[in-house]
Design an enzyme around this catalytic site. Structure first.
Site, PDB file in Angstrom:
ATOM      1  N   ARG A   1     -21.312  22.507  18.745  1.00 36.87           N
ATOM      2  CA  ARG A   1     -21.881  22.396  17.631  1.00 36.87           C
ATOM      3  C   ARG A   1     -22.654  23.765  16.953  1.00 36.87           C
ATOM      4  O   ARG A   1     -22.954  24.611  17.969  1.00 36.87           O
ATOM      5  CB  ARG A   1     -23.161  21.372  17.772  1.00 36.87           C
ATOM      6  CG  ARG A   1     -23.847  20.774  16.721  1.00 36.87           C
ATOM      7  CD  ARG A   1     -24.504  19.371  17.111  1.00 36.87           C
ATOM      8  NE  ARG A   1     -25.488  19.453  15.987  1.00 36.87           N
ATOM      9  CZ  ARG A   1     -25.376  18.825  14.749  1.00 36.87           C
ATOM     10  NH1 ARG A   1     -24.079  18.684  14.452  1.00 36.87           N
ATOM     11  NH2 ARG A   1     -26.293  18.885  13.924  1.00 36.87           N
TER      12      ARG A   1
ATOM     13  N   HIS B   1     -15.413  31.677  24.237  1.00 33.41           N
ATOM     14  CA  HIS B   1     -14.613  31.192  23.096  1.00 33.41           C
ATOM     15  C   HIS B   1     -12.960  31.414  23.568  1.00 33.41           C
ATOM     16  O   HIS B   1     -12.803  32.378  24.167  1.00 33.41           O
ATOM     17  CB  HIS B   1     -14.581  31.920  21.805  1.00 33.41           C
ATOM     18  CG  HIS B   1     -13.757  31.324  20.943  1.00 33.41           C
ATOM     19  ND1 HIS B   1     -14.041  30.348  19.865  1.00 33.41           N
ATOM     20  CD2 HIS B   1     -12.792  32.049  20.303  1.00 33.41           C
ATOM     21  CE1 HIS B   1     -13.189  30.082  19.260  1.00 33.41           C
ATOM     22  NE2 HIS B   1     -12.244  31.013  19.383  1.00 33.41           N
TER      23      HIS B   1
ATOM     24  N   GLY C   1     -17.630  20.417  30.809  1.00 35.73           N
ATOM     25  CA  GLY C   1     -18.599  21.077  31.431  1.00 35.73           C
ATOM     26  C   GLY C   1     -18.142  21.988  32.760  1.00 35.73           C
ATOM     27  O   GLY C   1     -18.710  22.274  33.486  1.00 35.73           O
TER      28      GLY C   1
ATOM     29  N   ARG D   1     -29.557  19.216  11.165  1.00 33.67           N
ATOM     30  CA  ARG D   1     -29.331  20.161  12.186  1.00 33.67           C
ATOM     31  C   ARG D   1     -30.649  21.143  12.675  1.00 33.67           C
ATOM     32  O   ARG D   1     -30.824  21.256  13.822  1.00 33.67           O
ATOM     33  CB  ARG D   1     -28.412  21.387  11.605  1.00 33.67           C
ATOM     34  CG  ARG D   1     -27.849  22.397  12.697  1.00 33.67           C
ATOM     35  CD  ARG D   1     -26.879  23.477  12.103  1.00 33.67           C
ATOM     36  NE  ARG D   1     -25.758  22.598  11.261  1.00 33.67           N
ATOM     37  CZ  ARG D   1     -24.613  22.205  12.016  1.00 33.67           C
ATOM     38  NH1 ARG D   1     -24.693  22.281  13.287  1.00 33.67           N
ATOM     39  NH2 ARG D   1     -23.697  21.692  11.408  1.00 33.67           N
TER      40      ARG D   1
ATOM     41  N   GLU E   1     -11.146  31.630  32.122  1.00 35.98           N
ATOM     42  CA  GLU E   1     -12.715  31.418  31.601  1.00 35.98           C
ATOM     43  C   GLU E   1     -13.552  31.356  32.797  1.00 35.98           C
ATOM     44  O   GLU E   1     -14.571  31.838  33.089  1.00 35.98           O
ATOM     45  CB  GLU E   1     -12.785  30.254  30.864  1.00 35.98           C
ATOM     46  CG  GLU E   1     -11.870  30.344  29.611  1.00 35.98           C
ATOM     47  CD  GLU E   1     -12.230  28.947  28.629  1.00 35.98           C
ATOM     48  OE1 GLU E   1     -13.314  28.519  28.567  1.00 35.98           O
ATOM     49  OE2 GLU E   1     -11.410  28.550  28.075  1.00 35.98           O
TER      50      GLU E   1
ATOM     51  N   ASN F   1     -17.006  25.118  32.734  1.00 38.01           N
ATOM     52  CA  ASN F   1     -17.463  26.398  32.715  1.00 38.01           C
ATOM     53  C   ASN F   1     -18.864  26.371  33.162  1.00 38.01           C
ATOM     54  O   ASN F   1     -19.295  27.404  34.041  1.00 38.01           O
ATOM     55  CB  ASN F   1     -17.314  27.012  31.367  1.00 38.01           C
ATOM     56  CG  ASN F   1     -16.262  27.559  30.970  1.00 38.01           C
ATOM     57  OD1 ASN F   1     -15.609  28.652  31.478  1.00 38.01           O
ATOM     58  ND2 ASN F   1     -15.432  27.135  30.045  1.00 38.01           N
TER      59      ASN F   1
ATOM     60  N   SER G   1     -13.016  35.022  25.507  1.00 38.52           N
ATOM     61  CA  SER G   1     -13.668  35.999  25.108  1.00 38.52           C
ATOM     62  C   SER G   1     -15.367  35.685  25.254  1.00 38.52           C
ATOM     63  O   SER G   1     -15.587  34.495  25.180  1.00 38.52           O
ATOM     64  CB  SER G   1     -13.703  36.590  23.641  1.00 38.52           C
ATOM     65  OG  SER G   1     -12.460  36.922  23.279  1.00 38.52           O
TER      66      SER G   1
ATOM     67  N   ASN H   1     -21.538  33.010  24.441  1.00 36.26           N
ATOM     68  CA  ASN H   1     -20.824  31.883  24.253  1.00 36.26           C
ATOM     69  C   ASN H   1     -19.470  32.434  24.751  1.00 36.26           C
ATOM     70  O   ASN H   1     -19.133  33.484  25.036  1.00 36.26           O
ATOM     71  CB  ASN H   1     -20.496  31.713  22.568  1.00 36.26           C
ATOM     72  CG  ASN H   1     -19.641  30.639  22.392  1.00 36.26           C
ATOM     73  OD1 ASN H   1     -19.427  29.463  23.107  1.00 36.26           O
ATOM     74  ND2 ASN H   1     -18.607  30.825  21.539  1.00 36.26           N
TER      75      ASN H   1
ATOM     76  N   ASP I   1     -18.584  32.650  16.080  1.00 38.94           N
ATOM     77  CA  ASP I   1     -17.463  33.418  16.901  1.00 38.94           C
ATOM     78  C   ASP I   1     -17.444  34.923  16.628  1.00 38.94           C
ATOM     79  O   ASP I   1     -16.370  35.700  16.576  1.00 38.94           O
ATOM     80  CB  ASP I   1     -16.268  32.683  17.107  1.00 38.94           C
ATOM     81  CG  ASP I   1     -16.470  31.336  17.495  1.00 38.94           C
ATOM     82  OD1 ASP I   1     -17.383  30.944  18.203  1.00 38.94           O
ATOM     83  OD2 ASP I   1     -15.437  30.543  16.894  1.00 38.94           O
TER      84      ASP I   1
HETATM   85  C1  GAR Z   1     -13.461  25.745  27.141  1.00 39.66           C
HETATM   86  O1  GAR Z   1     -12.348  26.139  27.002  1.00 39.66           O
HETATM   87  C2  GAR Z   1     -14.238  26.634  25.889  1.00 39.66           C
HETATM   88  O2  GAR Z   1     -13.769  28.169  25.742  1.00 39.66           O
HETATM   89  C3  GAR Z   1     -14.131  26.124  24.649  1.00 39.66           C
HETATM   90  O3  GAR Z   1     -14.351  24.619  24.941  1.00 39.66           O
HETATM   91  C4  GAR Z   1     -13.727  24.629  26.511  1.00 39.66           C
HETATM   92  C5  GAR Z   1     -15.091  23.901  27.202  1.00 39.66           C
HETATM   93  O4  GAR Z   1     -14.785  23.385  28.539  1.00 39.66           O
HETATM   94  N1  GAR Z   1     -14.995  26.455  23.690  1.00 39.66           N
HETATM   95  C6  GAR Z   1     -14.863  26.354  22.295  1.00 39.66           C
HETATM   96  O5  GAR Z   1     -13.670  26.146  21.807  1.00 39.66           O
HETATM   97  C7  GAR Z   1     -16.331  26.965  21.650  1.00 39.66           C
HETATM   98  N2  GAR Z   1     -15.854  26.969  20.136  1.00 39.66           N
HETATM   99  P1  GAR Z   1     -15.587  22.944  29.407  1.00 39.66           P
HETATM  100  O6  GAR Z   1     -16.769  21.938  28.940  1.00 39.66           O
HETATM  101  O7  GAR Z   1     -15.088  22.384  30.676  1.00 39.66           O
HETATM  102  O8  GAR Z   1     -16.374  24.153  29.949  1.00 39.66           O
END
Ligand code: GAR
Length: 196
Positions: free
Chosen positions: A91, A109, A12, A65, A174, A14, A136, A107, A145
């Site tokens: 997910r 990525h 978490g 799902r 990010e 971000n 991105s 999102n 994506d």
């Molecule tokens: C981040 O690096 C994000 O870009 C990536 O997971 C991490 C989550 O970190 N997301 C993906 O790979 C999506 N397919 P966080 O939980 O500390 O924000």
């Protein structure tokens, strides 16, 4: 203010970055209405509660799902969410969910899309011998994506990088990129609404 729901599955960081950005300047045009997770034990939920944010969690295990996504959708709508930010939400979302939130899901990525959709992005960038890695922010569509990219940040790859060291430098980017991209998107959405 636009009510944002943040979806997480893990750490978490971000989500915390978005929350801090808002905290530094409460006049930002959005507020975090809910932090939701498919992983009840996600570390990020603890951080969210500590930040005073409302949380919701339900395990997706053993559920179809589409059934899980209906519960998620109900929780988001109940909280008055208008825009969703996926932040390490690991997910896939059902087509029904994505369609019902069309142009209302962002999102982040960890690659320079359209390169390296899916998982293990940093390792793939290193194996390819790329000069840059990065991240991105994109609008979520049915295809993984693949939706329109609204913001990117680059990070130069160094000879001594391994996937973890590159991931750590990209993650710092990010944390700067996502709050700003989200804010810009909120402003753009509002403009659209105002113009009918
Ligand atoms: C981040 O690096 C994000 O870009 C990536 O997971 C991490 C989550 O970190 N997301 C993906 O790979 C999506 N397919 P966080 O939980 O500390 O924000």
């Amino acid at each position: 203010k636009m009510r944002v729901g943040i979806l997480i599955s893990g750490r978490g960081s971000n989500m915390v970055a978005i929350s801090e950005y808002k905290r530094r300047d409460p006049t930002r045009p959005y507020e975090i209405a809910l932090v939701a997770s498919n992983v009840p034990e996600a570390r990020g939920l603890v951080a969210a509660r500590r930040l005073g944010l409302k949380t919701w969690a339900m395990s997706h295990r053993g559920m179809e799902r589409s059934d899980f996504d209906r519960h998620l959708d109900a929780a988001l709508r109940e909280a008055g969410v208008e825009l969703i930010a996926l932040a390490g939400y690991m997910r896939l979302l059902s087509d029904e969910f994505v369609d019902s939130w069309e142009a209302r899901i962002l999102n982040i990525h960890p690659s320079l899309l359209p390169l390296y959709k899916g998982l293990d992005t940093h390792r793939r960038a290193l194996i390819a011998g790329d000069e840059y890695g990065g991240c991105s922010v994109h609008v979520v569509t049915r295809d993984l994506d693949a939706g329109p990219v609204i913001a990117q940040a680059r990070v130069r790859i160094q000879a001594r990088d391994d996937p973890d060291s590159l991931a750590a430098r990209v993650l710092e980017e990010e944390h700067k990129l996502y709050p700003i991209a989200l804010e810009q998107y909120v402003i753009a959405l509002r403009g659209e609404t105002a113009n009918g």
